[in-house]
Design a protein around this motif. Structure first.
Motif, PDB file in Angstrom:
ATOM      1  N   TYR A 203      20.724  43.163  -5.602  1.00 48.45           N
ATOM      2  CA  TYR A 203      22.101  43.515  -5.971  1.00 48.45           C
ATOM      3  C   TYR A 203      22.905  42.239  -6.197  1.00 48.45           C
ATOM      4  O   TYR A 203      22.914  41.344  -5.346  1.00 48.45           O
ATOM      5  CB  TYR A 203      22.747  44.389  -4.890  1.00 48.45           C
ATOM      6  N   VAL A 204      23.552  42.169  -7.348  1.00 39.38           N
ATOM      7  CA  VAL A 204      24.364  40.998  -7.708  1.00 39.38           C
ATOM      8  C   VAL A 204      25.821  41.424  -7.646  1.00 39.38           C
ATOM      9  O   VAL A 204      26.289  42.206  -8.482  1.00 39.38           O
ATOM     10  CB  VAL A 204      24.018  40.490  -9.131  1.00 39.38           C
ATOM     11  N   CYS A 205      26.531  40.953  -6.633  1.00 36.18           N
ATOM     12  CA  CYS A 205      27.955  41.281  -6.493  1.00 36.18           C
ATOM     13  C   CYS A 205      28.769  40.299  -7.330  1.00 36.18           C
ATOM     14  O   CYS A 205      28.853  39.111  -6.997  1.00 36.18           O
ATOM     15  CB  CYS A 205      28.381  41.193  -5.030  1.00 36.18           C
ATOM     16  N   ASN A 206      29.351  40.795  -8.415  1.00 33.67           N
ATOM     17  CA  ASN A 206      30.151  39.956  -9.305  1.00 33.67           C
ATOM     18  C   ASN A 206      31.579  39.900  -8.768  1.00 33.67           C
ATOM     19  O   ASN A 206      32.295  40.905  -8.787  1.00 33.67           O
ATOM     20  CB  ASN A 206      30.120  40.537 -10.723  1.00 33.67           C
ATOM     21  N   VAL A 207      31.959  38.727  -8.242  1.00 37.04           N
ATOM     22  CA  VAL A 207      33.271  38.563  -7.591  1.00 37.04           C
ATOM     23  C   VAL A 207      34.157  37.619  -8.416  1.00 37.04           C
ATOM     24  O   VAL A 207      33.696  37.016  -9.380  1.00 37.04           O
ATOM     25  CB  VAL A 207      33.112  37.990  -6.154  1.00 37.04           C
ATOM     26  N   ASP A 208      35.443  37.507  -8.015  1.00 39.28           N
ATOM     27  CA  ASP A 208      36.301  36.514  -8.671  1.00 39.28           C
ATOM     28  C   ASP A 208      36.110  35.151  -7.994  1.00 39.28           C
ATOM     29  O   ASP A 208      35.417  35.031  -6.982  1.00 39.28           O
ATOM     30  CB  ASP A 208      37.773  36.949  -8.658  1.00 39.28           C
ATOM     31  N   GLU A 209      36.732  34.128  -8.574  1.00 43.46           N
ATOM     32  CA  GLU A 209      36.502  32.750  -8.125  1.00 43.46           C
ATOM     33  C   GLU A 209      36.812  32.551  -6.640  1.00 43.46           C
ATOM     34  O   GLU A 209      36.091  31.862  -5.929  1.00 43.46           O
ATOM     35  CB  GLU A 209      37.357  31.799  -8.977  1.00 43.46           C
ATOM     36  N   GLU A 210      37.879  33.208  -6.158  1.00 41.02           N
ATOM     37  CA  GLU A 210      38.300  33.023  -4.755  1.00 41.02           C
ATOM     38  C   GLU A 210      37.227  33.508  -3.771  1.00 41.02           C
ATOM     39  O   GLU A 210      37.147  33.029  -2.648  1.00 41.02           O
ATOM     40  CB  GLU A 210      39.612  33.789  -4.477  1.00 41.02           C
ATOM     41  N   ALA A 217      35.821  42.124   0.603  1.00 38.19           N
ATOM     42  CA  ALA A 217      35.626  43.436   1.241  1.00 38.19           C
ATOM     43  C   ALA A 217      34.643  44.301   0.450  1.00 38.19           C
ATOM     44  O   ALA A 217      33.848  45.051   1.030  1.00 38.19           O
ATOM     45  CB  ALA A 217      36.968  44.154   1.364  1.00 38.19           C
ATOM     46  N   TYR A 218      34.678  44.187  -0.876  1.00 39.18           N
ATOM     47  CA  TYR A 218      33.735  44.952  -1.703  1.00 39.18           C
ATOM     48  C   TYR A 218      32.285  44.556  -1.374  1.00 39.18           C
ATOM     49  O   TYR A 218      31.395  45.389  -1.266  1.00 39.18           O
ATOM     50  CB  TYR A 218      33.972  44.701  -3.200  1.00 39.18           C
TER      51      TYR A 218
END
Length: 364
Positions: A203-210, A217-218
């Motif tokens: 699973y690749v969790c695509n997050v923002d830079e921060e 939490a996601y």
């Protein structure tokens, strides 16, 4: 061996693919921008190869590679042919492992196909479509096997029992890889049917830079949701990774990573993870002409490893001269390893270890 990138539309699949392969798959803010699966051959980052290059100073260096396939976004109803469903499912069936991209960032400018961000719902949407397709496969096979089982065929009765276990598990919302079946039955009855949900998954969790370093939490919810799947979870700021790949020099890229608090691009971790997911490992050949990483399945014998270079090497295999990677590095050269008596001669039964530096003797 191929790993396929899957996910709902607009979760960052094509952007990730571009990062990994530097191939320019079309990346746009609307569903189905990737209609034909794009295939990229991606170098596997390996610090050992760099170290061997430093010691041998060869004319060229060739890394190991892995194939990554970017597949069109899937939507609800894909198992019944909705959207690009049939094409998607056909493309994913041809891959050996799955990189499942989940959107774990908020951004009002990027539409979500279901109207809100919820990676668990997204995962369940895709899982359900893949499970429905596998259920179809089980039911077709069961129809054939039941007829033979009724005649008293013991082998058919055994296969029927396994298929019924799969059917019950799939109907309960479980993927094939999570259904408990003996190793023997899995090899005999499950593997030949090439179920989609039996493929290993990351699973690749695509997050923002921060959230690139610590997640958010996601990501926590995703890790909790997949805890029983024995699956790896990678956190990646795909948009930021895309920016890094656009930078001209290695130094600029390193500075960018340091500013983010990362020691290497997340994409490097992902590529190595995909390599593990495909059950692959590396051995090396090292000479002044070339230092090269060769890809083999885990558990390959010396002749099988030789066959990756050329089929004649496997056919006429005599022996392998083997140096453990750590010995090569600590002594600094092949000559010094030999002097120290650390080079081994191995025969046809030898199981190659990850990182072995090898030289083959053969006669055709």
């Amino acid at each position: 061996m191929k790993a396929g990138i899957v996910g709902l539309p607009n979760v960052g699949k094509s952007t990730l693919f571009n990062c990994l392969s530097n191939a320019k798959a079309q990346s746009a803010n609307f569903p189905f921008c990737t209609i034909e699966p794009n295939i990229g051959v991606v170098n596997v980052p390996d610090a050992r190869l760099e170290k061997l290059e430093e010691l041998v100073n060869p004319e060229k260096v060739v890394p190991a590679t892995v194939e990554i396939v970017d597949i069109a976004g899937l939507v609800k109803g894909a198992s019944k042919g909705e959207g690009l469903g049939n094409q998607f499912l056909g493309n994913i069936r041809e891959t050996d492992a799955i990189l499942h991209v989940l959107r774990c960032f908020d951004n009002d400018n990027i539409v979500h196909v279901d109207g809100s961000v919820d990676p668990i719902r997204d995962k369940e949407t895709i899982d359900m479509e893949l499970q429905l397709k596998d259920l179809e496969t089980v039911e077709k096979k069961l129809d054939k096997v039941k007829r033979a089982a009724k005649t008293g065929n013991k082998e058919a009765q055994k296969e029927e029992a396994v298929l019924l276990t799969l059917k019950t598990g799939l109907e309960a919302g479980n993927s094939i890889r999570a259904i408990e079946i003996s190793k023997e039955d899995r090899l005999e009855y499950v593997k030949p049917l090439q179920f989609i949900t039996d493929k290993p998954v990351m699973y690749v969790c695509n997050v923002d830079e921060e959230a690139a370093v610590t997640g958010n939490a996601y990501v926590t919810k995703v890790k909790e949701a997949v805890a029983n799947e024995n699956a790896e979870v990678v956190v990646l700021a795909v948009g930021t990774e895309a920016d890094i790949t656009e930078l001209e020099t290695y130094e600029e890229r390193q500075m960018f990573l340091e500013d983010l608090g990362l020691d290497e691009p997340g994409s490097a971790k992902l590529i190595r993870g995909a390599y593990r997911l495909l059950n692959l490992e590396t051995y090396f050949t090292a000479g002044v002409k070339e230092v090269r990483a060769w890809t083999i399945p885990v558990g390959a014998t010396a002749p099988q490893a030789a066959g990756v270079i050329h089929t004649d090497f496997e056919k006429g295999f005599i022996r392998a001269e083997v140096i453990a990677y750590d010995d090569y590095v600590s002594y600094g050269s092949e000559a010094k390893v030999k002097e120290a008596g650390k080079m081994r001669v191995e025969g046809k039964e030898y199981i190659v270890k990850d990182g072995d530096v090898m030289h083959f003797r053969f006669n055709v």
